[in-house]
Enzyme design. Structure first.
Site, PDB file in Angstrom:
ATOM      1  N   ALA A 235       4.984  -0.516  11.496  1.00 18.31           N
ATOM      2  CA  ALA A 235       3.937  -0.858  12.452  1.00 18.31           C
ATOM      3  C   ALA A 235       2.511  -0.847  11.916  1.00 18.31           C
ATOM      4  O   ALA A 235       1.674  -1.602  12.409  1.00 18.31           O
ATOM      5  CB  ALA A 235       4.023   0.087  13.654  1.00 18.31           C
ATOM      6  N   CYS A 357       4.148 -11.691   5.311  1.00 17.76           N
ATOM      7  CA  CYS A 357       2.971 -12.460   4.869  1.00 17.76           C
ATOM      8  C   CYS A 357       3.210 -12.890   3.416  1.00 17.76           C
ATOM      9  O   CYS A 357       2.329 -12.806   2.572  1.00 17.76           O
ATOM     10  CB  CYS A 357       1.696 -11.654   5.019  1.00 17.76           C
ATOM     11  SG  CYS A 357       1.732 -10.037   4.226  1.00 17.76           S
TER      12      CYS A 357
END
Length: 464
Positions: A235, A357
């Site tokens: 997270a 990413c």
């Protein structure tokens, strides 16, 4: 935290894909932000030169306890910066190797036939036009306010609002103090890339979140309804977690995990500022979480954004894009497969978003393909955002259901998203919509994710 340690921590965060340069610097807790930003920026600018110096001088082999990120920062300041004005024991360590490092730098200049340090950067000076056009994205935190109030606030500050964008091309030409509403995400405002809002009252008070558009896609496409139980498996630093809480309207339960205590502390600060409730933070490796624990018996949605190479991150600085070795990619992909398999083992799970990413197929399509094969007919891919222009690479049949983002095509960081749903025997094919969008289609603008509502809900808190 000492300057060099703080800079090394920011570099490590960039490599793990935890955020952009500015957000990591501003969330570092270091008291002198400009000094830290300058040091990290310049270290990134010389990154490839520094890596060659470290290899040639065998510094990391000589100092096995020295982290590569800290080594880069120290060597930059020693040879290219201010000459190690601080640093304590790290300064002493670097100075012990100064002669060897200076000799290696001299050899490098001879090989490249240059006389100045700056000339070693010549091949890397060009920053791609696409990367320089990535705008500043601002997500309105609907836990505290609404889009209309934020727009009004910026207008009172002298910004000109140009309405909702009709195409990516319109976002490319934003300049000065102009901004627009994003064409895909209904709570995302778009400013010119040079806009710095870190000192803006809306940011410091948690009314807006500075978050790249691609990073907003995972929570949006997970699309949980209010009352859902969700796991955010990896997270930190917490932007996606706060986005999930906004989608839930703070009604439901979020379990957010991260193994690093400093990142958990940073996440706690961010979530508190954003007004997030109903979120249980845990400093724990997600792989050690027991899917059969009764605490997670109602978890129907999981957002999984694991550590990756970060090769899609764009900060308009040469040397920041990662170029991991084949061995590094293999190790990352192995971890990503394990953590995705673990996430799918939660018994009540219905929908999962896997995102990175990274630009590398090994971390994206190949991971999804391998895990889906292991699970057979238990899970299947859902077409994520059908109108999105960048699709998954043709690594396997159905990979086009995945989504990719890039500076050139979507004006965002490089990103990959796959949406998986549990299959039920005899069930109809899963929809391409997030659950929230299926439940509340937008009138007059279709039911595709990202359709903006014609009429917004009652305002939250009036911004004065």
């Amino acid at each position: 935290m000492a300057l060099y340690s703080a800079a090394a921590a920011v570099l490590a965060g960039l490599e793990r894909g935890e955020g952009g340069l500015k957000s990591l610097v501003y969330n570092s807790g270091f008291p002198h932000i400009r000094q830290l930003y300058a040091l990290v920026s310049e270290t990134l600018r010389y990154a490839s030169v520094l890596e060659k110096l470290l290899d040639g001088a065998a510094l990391l082999q000589a100092e096995k306890k020295l982290a590569p990120q800290l080594a880069k920062v120290l060597v930059y300041d020693l040879l290219f910066g201010k000459g190690l004005k601080c640093g304590g024991r790290w300064k002493a360590l670097a100075r012990r190797h100064r002669a060897r490092l200076e000799a290696e730098l001299a050899r490098m200049k001879v090989r490249h036939k240059v006389s100045r340090n700056e000339d070693l950067l010549a091949p890397e000076r060009a920053v791609s036009t696409a990367a320089s056009q990535v705008p500043r994205y601002v997500r309105v935190n609907t836990l505290k306010t609404c889009v209309d109030d934020v727009i009004d606030f910026f207008k009172r500050q002298g910004y000109a609002y140009l309405g909702k964008a009709a195409s990516v091309e319109e976002l490319k030409v934003l300049s000065g103090k102009k901004f627009m509403l994003d064409l895909h995400l209904p709570e995302l405002l778009v400013f010119p890339s040079q806009t710095d809002l870190h000192d803006n009252l809306l940011y410091t008070s948690g009314y807006i979140i500075l978050q790249d558009k691609a990073s907003c896609l995972p929570a949006f496409l997970l699309g949980p309804v209010a009352g859902s139980h969700i796991i955010d498996a990896c997270a930190a630093p917490g932007n996606k977690t706060s986005h999930l809480a906004a989608i839930l309207k703070n009604k439901g339960q979020i379990f957010a995990f991260d193994v690093d205590p400093k990142r958990v502390a940073t996440m706690n600060t961010l979530l508190t500022r954003a007004g997030v409730t109903g979120c249980q933070l845990a400093q724990q490796d997600f792989l050690t979480v027991d899917p059969r624990d009764p605490k997670y018996s109602r978890v129907t949605h999981i957002l999984l954004d694991p550590s990756c190479s970060g090769s899609g991150m764009v900060t308009q600085r040469p040397g920041e894009e990662a170029a991991p070795s084949a061995e590094r990619l293999q190790a990352l992909a192995g971890f990503q497969r394990r953590v995705l398999n673990h996430a799918l083992s939660f018994p009540a799970l219905q929908r999962l978003v896997y995102s990175t990413c990274s630009l590398h197929q090994e971390e994206n399509e190949d991971v999804v393909k391998a895990v889906l094969q292991e699970w057979g007919s238990a899970f299947r891919l859902v077409t994520a955002f059908p109108s999105w222009p960048c699709r998954g690479l043709a690594a396997f049949s159905g990979a086009e259901s995945c989504l990719r983002a890039s500076p050139a095509e979507t004006l965002t960081h490089g990103f990959f998203v796959a949406v998986l749903e549990r299959c039920k025997e005899g069930a109809a094919a899963p929809s391409s919509l997030p659950a929230a969008a299926k439940q509340n289609p937008q009138p007059g603008e279709g039911t595709e994710p990202g359709a903006a509502p014609k009429k917004r809900k009652k305002k939250k808190q009036r911004i004065k």
